[in-house]
Enzyme design. Structure first.
Site, PDB file in Angstrom:
ATOM      1  CB  SER A   1       6.563   4.089   3.338  1.00 56.08           C
ATOM      2  OG  SER A   1       7.213   4.063   3.842  1.00 56.08           O
TER       3      SER A   1
ATOM      4  CE1 TYR B   1       9.918   3.086  -0.979  1.00 52.58           C
ATOM      5  CE2 TYR B   1      10.210   4.333   0.236  1.00 52.58           C
ATOM      6  CZ  TYR B   1      10.090   3.087  -0.602  1.00 52.58           C
ATOM      7  OH  TYR B   1       9.187   1.732   0.304  1.00 52.58           O
TER       8      TYR B   1
END
Length: 319
Positions: free
Chosen positions: A145, A158
């Site tokens: 990500s 996260y």
């Protein structure tokens, strides 16, 4: 081994295949004639993907798997090799999320997040690398990500797990540097329109949504297919994502601050929401490629078309 210019007949194992980017990737490989091994926690959702991939011409083996379970990952690998003899491409796309300020989540939620996103990814990477070393070739694609580069204070844990995945990818790339048959690719999406946000554990007090501009999952699937054909060290998709990475190289502190503020502000809607653990502990019975956050129909269809067009263009340029 993946032959140059074609994925037909290649054996591709995909975790997190029942929803979002994983599901879009499975459908894209099926359209190329690949032989698929699909894994996720939900057997019912996998059955949906199996049917859709079969309709596109792909041979499919579904293996319900919790990647945080070492025995389950070992079983997944064994069944894949037993069925098809080898694995050409392993796409590690399984992930869960937790949103909210640090300390708002329970200890069990922290453990589940780390078990899936970090420990599970390590287990799958170990299995993939051992398989590739035994057969002398293979491509491992880790789905990271942009949050492995940029902070977002609304999803600190996260983001932390994505930093870990990026660190694993960088180290594995050095490990295989002298093994030309084995490659490790890191795909770093920006915001993508998937069901991930509605399924994440949410302690923000507001309703989660995909950060605009949310890209079509099909575009990330096309990037993953491109890595399978011609492995690259690191890839992302979308003009905004590329511009953010360029800006970060030039002015890291300023870019991190701007991106953190933007992403934290737009990750939620101004709608109150009760705290929930989402699908951290219980797999959703169904899955979907898109999350429905791109409200304009023309934009949704254009994103889907662009992903398919990119996959076709990559096929032509690789042949």
């Amino acid at each position: 081994m993946v032959r140059r210019g074609t994925l037909r007949g290649a054996v591709v194992l995909i975790t997190g295949a029942s929803s979002g980017i994983g599901r879009a990737t499975a459908l894209a490989f099926a359209a190329e004639g690949a032989r698929l091994v699909l894994a996720s926690r939900s057997q019912d959702a996998l059955a949906e993907v199996e049917h859709e991939c079969g309709a596109r011409g792909g041979q499919v083996l579904v293996v319900p798997t919790d990647i945080a379970d070492p025995a389950a990952v070992e079983r997944l690998t064994r069944l894949a090799v037993q069925r098809f003899g080898h694995v050409d491409v392993w796409v590690e796309a399984a992930a869960v999320g937790v949103a909210g300020p640090l300390g708002s989540e329970s200890v069990d939620e922290v453990r589940r997040l780390v078990d899936t996103n970090v420990f599970g990814t390590v287990l799958c990477a170990r299995a993939a690398m051992a398989t590739f070393q035994a057969q002398g070739s293979g491509v491992l694609v880790l789905l990271g990500s942009l949050l492995s580069v940029f902070p977002n204070p609304l999803v600190p844990l996260y983001s932390m797990t994505k930093f870990a995945i990026r660190g694993l990818a960088l180290n594995l790339q050095q490990e295989v540097a002298r093994r030309p048959g084995i490659r490790v690719c890191l795909v770093m999406p920006g915001p993508v329109d998937t069901p991930f946000f509605e399924r994440a554990a949410n302690h923000s007090g507001r309703q989660l949504r995909a950060i605009p501009p949310a890209y079509a999952p099909e575009r990330l699937a096309a990037a993953i297919l491109a890595c399978a054909r011609r492995p690259r060290r690191q890839v992302t998709t979308g003009v905004v994502s590329h511009l953010a990475l360029v800006a970060h190289r030039m002015a890291p502190r300023v870019t991190e601050s701007l991106v953190a503020r933007w992403s934290a502000a737009f990750l939620t809607k101004p709608v109150a929401a009760a705290a929930t653990s989402g699908s951290l502990f219980d797999a959703p019975p169904t899955g979907a490629v898109q999350g429905g956050y791109r409200r304009i129909r023309v934009r949704r269809r254009f994103g889907e078309w662009l992903g398919v067009a990119q996959a076709r263009r990559n096929r032509r340029t690789s042949s």
